[in-house]
Design a protein around this motif. Structure first.
Motif, PDB file in Angstrom:
ATOM      1  N   GLU A  78      -6.633  -7.413  -3.263  1.00  0.00           N
ATOM      2  CA  GLU A  78      -7.831  -6.999  -3.994  1.00  0.00           C
ATOM      3  C   GLU A  78      -8.389  -8.195  -4.749  1.00  0.00           C
ATOM      4  O   GLU A  78      -7.646  -8.902  -5.427  1.00  0.00           O
ATOM      5  N   ALA A  96       0.833  -1.202   0.000  1.00  0.00           N
ATOM      6  CA  ALA A  96       0.000   0.000   0.000  1.00  0.00           C
ATOM      7  C   ALA A  96       0.869   1.254   0.000  1.00  0.00           C
ATOM      8  O   ALA A  96       0.661   2.162   0.790  1.00  0.00           O
ATOM      9  N   GLN A 136     -11.145  -2.277   5.068  1.00  0.00           N
ATOM     10  CA  GLN A 136     -11.682  -3.147   4.027  1.00  0.00           C
ATOM     11  C   GLN A 136     -12.709  -2.382   3.211  1.00  0.00           C
ATOM     12  O   GLN A 136     -13.274  -1.398   3.686  1.00  0.00           O
ATOM     13  N   LEU A 144      -1.914  -4.920   0.680  1.00  0.00           N
ATOM     14  CA  LEU A 144      -3.267  -4.949   0.157  1.00  0.00           C
ATOM     15  C   LEU A 144      -3.536  -6.216  -0.620  1.00  0.00           C
ATOM     16  O   LEU A 144      -2.655  -6.712  -1.329  1.00  0.00           O
ATOM     17  N   SER A 200     -11.669  -5.682  -0.986  1.00  0.00           N
ATOM     18  CA  SER A 200     -10.235  -5.609  -0.698  1.00  0.00           C
ATOM     19  C   SER A 200     -10.023  -5.467   0.795  1.00  0.00           C
ATOM     20  O   SER A 200     -10.926  -5.055   1.527  1.00  0.00           O
ATOM     21  N   TRP A 252      -0.850   4.743  -0.349  1.00  0.00           N
ATOM     22  CA  TRP A 252      -1.788   5.202   0.665  1.00  0.00           C
ATOM     23  C   TRP A 252      -1.204   6.381   1.428  1.00  0.00           C
ATOM     24  O   TRP A 252      -0.057   6.758   1.243  1.00  0.00           O
ATOM     25  N   LYS A 258      -6.812  -4.112   3.568  1.00  0.00           N
ATOM     26  CA  LYS A 258      -5.513  -3.486   3.822  1.00  0.00           C
ATOM     27  C   LYS A 258      -5.112  -3.949   5.208  1.00  0.00           C
ATOM     28  O   LYS A 258      -5.887  -3.830   6.162  1.00  0.00           O
TER      29      LYS A 258
END
Length: 138
Positions: A58, A44, A91, A56, A64, A47, A66
């Motif tokens: 997905e 991530a 999420q 992460l 997804s 971010w 994190k």
């Protein structure tokens, strides 16, 4: 549980003692279920807080998670990435990852880098595979 195949990406950077060493930057892996790609796994880094321990997952269904590393144990061999436990921090979506509170990385193969790095800012990719177990609180 989903299988992952991809690469662990390393960057050559100075450590606390100002020695150049390979630092883990991020994974880049496909999530696989029944031989089909169903998502992706990565760091991530884009971010709000850049932290290589925040990762992460997905899914193609739009969900997804994190998560941040909370525990680790050595892999099976000296060339295998460690097994990790992650705590989910955020999420999105109502798909497969809805309600997941923890993720575990197990059954790692490969991914650890060997050898010196000579130039700061260079990158190397090391292939790896692993299984990710997604846990929900009941």
């Amino acid at each position: 549980m989903l299988h992952a195949e991809g690469a662990q990406i390393y960057e050559c950077q100075p450590d606390a003692a100002k020695q150049l060493v390979w630092q883990p930057r991020e994974p880049a892996a496909a999530l696989i279920d029944g031989g089909n790609s169903v998502g992706r796994h990565y760091a991530a880094l884009h971010w709000e807080t850049v932290d290589a321990s925040t990762l992460l997952w997905e899914h193609k269904d739009g969900s997804s998670v994190k998560a941040k590393i909370v525990a680790r144990v050595a892999g099976r061999s000296a060339d295998d990435l460690p097994w990790l436990k992650f705590k989910v921090m955020a999420q999105t979506g109502n798909g497969l990852f809805y309600g997941v509170t923890h993720v575990q990385r197990i059954n790692t193969q490969g991914g650890l880098i060997r050898g010196p790095c000579d130039q700061a800012g260079t990158y190397r990719n090391v292939p790896y595979s692993a299984d990710y177990v997604f846990w929900r609180a009941e």
